[in-house]
Design a protein around this motif. Structure first.
Motif, PDB file in Angstrom:
ATOM      1  N   GLY A  71       0.804  -1.210   0.000  1.00  0.00           N
ATOM      2  CA  GLY A  71       0.000   0.000   0.000  1.00  0.00           C
ATOM      3  C   GLY A  71       0.843   1.269   0.000  1.00  0.00           C
ATOM      4  O   GLY A  71       0.339   2.352  -0.329  1.00  0.00           O
ATOM      5  N   LYS A  72       2.134   1.153   0.335  1.00  0.00           N
ATOM      6  CA  LYS A  72       3.018   2.317   0.352  1.00  0.00           C
ATOM      7  C   LYS A  72       3.583   2.656  -1.025  1.00  0.00           C
ATOM      8  O   LYS A  72       4.349   3.607  -1.164  1.00  0.00           O
ATOM      9  CB  LYS A  72       4.173   2.062   1.329  1.00  0.00           C
ATOM     10  CG  LYS A  72       3.735   1.948   2.777  1.00  0.00           C
ATOM     11  CD  LYS A  72       4.929   1.733   3.692  1.00  0.00           C
ATOM     12  CE  LYS A  72       4.503   1.668   5.157  1.00  0.00           C
ATOM     13  NZ  LYS A  72       5.671   1.466   6.069  1.00  0.00           N
ATOM     14  N   TRP A  73       3.215   1.881  -2.049  1.00  0.00           N
ATOM     15  CA  TRP A  73       3.749   2.126  -3.393  1.00  0.00           C
ATOM     16  C   TRP A  73       3.081   3.305  -4.092  1.00  0.00           C
ATOM     17  O   TRP A  73       3.521   3.698  -5.173  1.00  0.00           O
ATOM     18  CB  TRP A  73       3.530   0.899  -4.279  1.00  0.00           C
ATOM     19  CG  TRP A  73       4.275  -0.319  -3.868  1.00  0.00           C
ATOM     20  CD1 TRP A  73       5.308  -0.414  -2.987  1.00  0.00           C
ATOM     21  CD2 TRP A  73       4.028  -1.659  -4.329  1.00  0.00           C
ATOM     22  NE1 TRP A  73       5.721  -1.709  -2.869  1.00  0.00           N
ATOM     23  CE2 TRP A  73       4.957  -2.493  -3.677  1.00  0.00           C
ATOM     24  CE3 TRP A  73       3.125  -2.208  -5.225  1.00  0.00           C
ATOM     25  CZ2 TRP A  73       5.009  -3.865  -3.906  1.00  0.00           C
ATOM     26  CZ3 TRP A  73       3.164  -3.582  -5.451  1.00  0.00           C
ATOM     27  CH2 TRP A  73       4.096  -4.397  -4.801  1.00  0.00           C
ATOM     28  N   PHE A  74       2.033   3.870  -3.513  1.00  0.00           N
ATOM     29  CA  PHE A  74       1.192   4.807  -4.250  1.00  0.00           C
ATOM     30  C   PHE A  74       1.333   6.242  -3.733  1.00  0.00           C
ATOM     31  O   PHE A  74       1.927   6.484  -2.691  1.00  0.00           O
ATOM     32  CB  PHE A  74      -0.261   4.343  -4.189  1.00  0.00           C
ATOM     33  CG  PHE A  74      -0.439   2.939  -4.687  1.00  0.00           C
ATOM     34  CD1 PHE A  74      -0.576   2.676  -6.041  1.00  0.00           C
ATOM     35  CD2 PHE A  74      -0.416   1.858  -3.811  1.00  0.00           C
ATOM     36  CE1 PHE A  74      -0.702   1.377  -6.514  1.00  0.00           C
ATOM     37  CE2 PHE A  74      -0.542   0.555  -4.265  1.00  0.00           C
ATOM     38  CZ  PHE A  74      -0.690   0.322  -5.624  1.00  0.00           C
ATOM     39  N   GLY A  75       0.754   7.176  -4.510  1.00  0.00           N
ATOM     40  CA  GLY A  75       0.798   8.579  -4.127  1.00  0.00           C
ATOM     41  C   GLY A  75       1.954   9.310  -4.785  1.00  0.00           C
ATOM     42  O   GLY A  75       2.738   8.739  -5.560  1.00  0.00           O
ATOM     43  N   ASP A  76       2.083  10.594  -4.480  1.00  0.00           N
ATOM     44  CA  ASP A  76       3.122  11.428  -5.080  1.00  0.00           C
ATOM     45  C   ASP A  76       4.509  11.129  -4.541  1.00  0.00           C
ATOM     46  O   ASP A  76       5.501  11.455  -5.185  1.00  0.00           O
ATOM     47  CB  ASP A  76       2.804  12.912  -4.853  1.00  0.00           C
ATOM     48  CG  ASP A  76       1.595  13.376  -5.651  1.00  0.00           C
ATOM     49  OD1 ASP A  76       1.313  12.746  -6.698  1.00  0.00           O
ATOM     50  OD2 ASP A  76       0.943  14.347  -5.234  1.00  0.00           O
ATOM     51  N   THR A 149       5.468   8.069 -14.269  1.00  0.00           N
ATOM     52  CA  THR A 149       5.415   9.524 -14.151  1.00  0.00           C
ATOM     53  C   THR A 149       5.970   9.985 -12.806  1.00  0.00           C
ATOM     54  O   THR A 149       6.795  10.910 -12.731  1.00  0.00           O
ATOM     55  CB  THR A 149       3.963  10.020 -14.315  1.00  0.00           C
ATOM     56  OG1 THR A 149       3.499   9.680 -15.622  1.00  0.00           O
ATOM     57  CG2 THR A 149       3.875  11.527 -14.130  1.00  0.00           C
ATOM     58  N   VAL A 150       5.533   9.345 -11.729  1.00  0.00           N
ATOM     59  CA  VAL A 150       5.958   9.734 -10.382  1.00  0.00           C
ATOM     60  C   VAL A 150       7.449   9.506 -10.179  1.00  0.00           C
ATOM     61  O   VAL A 150       8.169  10.385  -9.682  1.00  0.00           O
ATOM     62  CB  VAL A 150       5.149   8.948  -9.327  1.00  0.00           C
ATOM     63  CG1 VAL A 150       5.752   9.124  -7.938  1.00  0.00           C
ATOM     64  CG2 VAL A 150       3.696   9.409  -9.311  1.00  0.00           C
ATOM     65  N   LEU A 151       7.943   8.333 -10.576  1.00  0.00           N
ATOM     66  CA  LEU A 151       9.350   8.004 -10.336  1.00  0.00           C
ATOM     67  C   LEU A 151      10.281   8.858 -11.191  1.00  0.00           C
ATOM     68  O   LEU A 151      11.376   9.236 -10.747  1.00  0.00           O
ATOM     69  CB  LEU A 151       9.587   6.518 -10.580  1.00  0.00           C
ATOM     70  CG  LEU A 151       8.865   5.593  -9.579  1.00  0.00           C
ATOM     71  CD1 LEU A 151       9.004   4.136  -9.984  1.00  0.00           C
ATOM     72  CD2 LEU A 151       9.400   5.799  -8.167  1.00  0.00           C
ATOM     73  N   HIS A 152       9.861   9.181 -12.408  1.00  0.00           N
ATOM     74  CA  HIS A 152      10.679  10.078 -13.233  1.00  0.00           C
ATOM     75  C   HIS A 152      10.718  11.477 -12.626  1.00  0.00           C
ATOM     76  O   HIS A 152      11.765  12.139 -12.643  1.00  0.00           O
ATOM     77  CB  HIS A 152      10.142  10.118 -14.664  1.00  0.00           C
ATOM     78  CG  HIS A 152      10.666   9.017 -15.528  1.00  0.00           C
ATOM     79  ND1 HIS A 152      11.638   9.209 -16.485  1.00  0.00           N
ATOM     80  CD2 HIS A 152      10.379   7.688 -15.568  1.00  0.00           C
ATOM     81  CE1 HIS A 152      11.922   8.075 -17.086  1.00  0.00           C
ATOM     82  NE2 HIS A 152      11.166   7.121 -16.548  1.00  0.00           N
TER      83      HIS A 152
END
Length: 205
Positions: A71-76, A149-152
């Motif tokens: 569940g910690k994989w998500f969000g900005d 998108t987030v990781l970039h």
């Protein structure tokens, strides 16, 4: 050494019993090394295991003996984005992206899957993140695109030297990560200043 050998033997058999409940699959690779480019920065990834599933899709599996929370994989600002990094490095979005948790108190898969026939126990039926993980798995290509998108963006900020004092959960992040640099970053003072400003007459909410 004998105690450890006995423990490992017990855990391996426990995990193999879990594997036997799966639909047919073929192990395609162990310790697969991938060099992936993010914003011009090469990242070396070593994927524990990749399975080819009966429908032709892939399952990316990472073995863990500790506590994990997909569940910690998500969000900005995702936490522990190891498996999302594996997903965006693949040629195509996987059908399953999971931890294989191998412990005495539990031997389970945790992560996201495209449907409930791929791995036993997934998607989760209950718990705080059950709906989040179920929704993410139903359209893994879209989920993988969001991770990309987030990781970039995070890598671009890192390469640009972004270093604002902005822990994700304030001083709770410092406490949970055992950080001892409070006197350098002054996070407590910054939080006190922000609270004081909010309570001043005429301050904007």
């Amino acid at each position: 050494r004998g105690v450890e050998a006995s423990r490992l033997n017990r855990l391996v058999w426990k995990y193999l019993e879990l594997e036997k409940t799966r639909q047919p699959f073929v192990v395609e690779g162990f310790e697969r090394e991938i060099l992936h480019d993010i914003e011009g920065q090469t990242i070396r990834l070593v994927i524990d295991r990749i399975d080819r599933l009966a429908g032709g899709g892939k399952a990316i599996i990472d073995y863990k003996t500790g506590r994990v929370d997909p569940g910690k994989w998500f969000g900005d600002r995702p936490e522990d984005p190891q498996l999302p990094l594996y997903a965006i490095s693949a040629d195509a979005a996987p059908d399953a992206l999971v931890f294989a948790v191998i412990r005495d108190d539990e031997c389970v898969y945790k992560g996201v899957v495209r449907n409930d026939r791929l791995l036993p126990g997934l998607p989760p039926r209950r718990g705080g993140n059950a709906q989040l993980l179920s929704d993410a798995g139903e359209n893994l290509p879209e989920t993988t695109a969001r991770w990309r998108t987030v990781l970039h963006r995070l890598m671009a900020d890192f390469l640009a030297g972004q270093s604002a004092v902005d822990p994700k959960d304030g001083t709770a992040t410092c406490k949970n990560s055992y950080c001892e640099l409070h006197s350098l970053c002054r996070i407590a003072e910054l939080e006190n200043m922000a609270q004081t400003t909010q309570h001043q007459p005429g301050a904007r909410p």
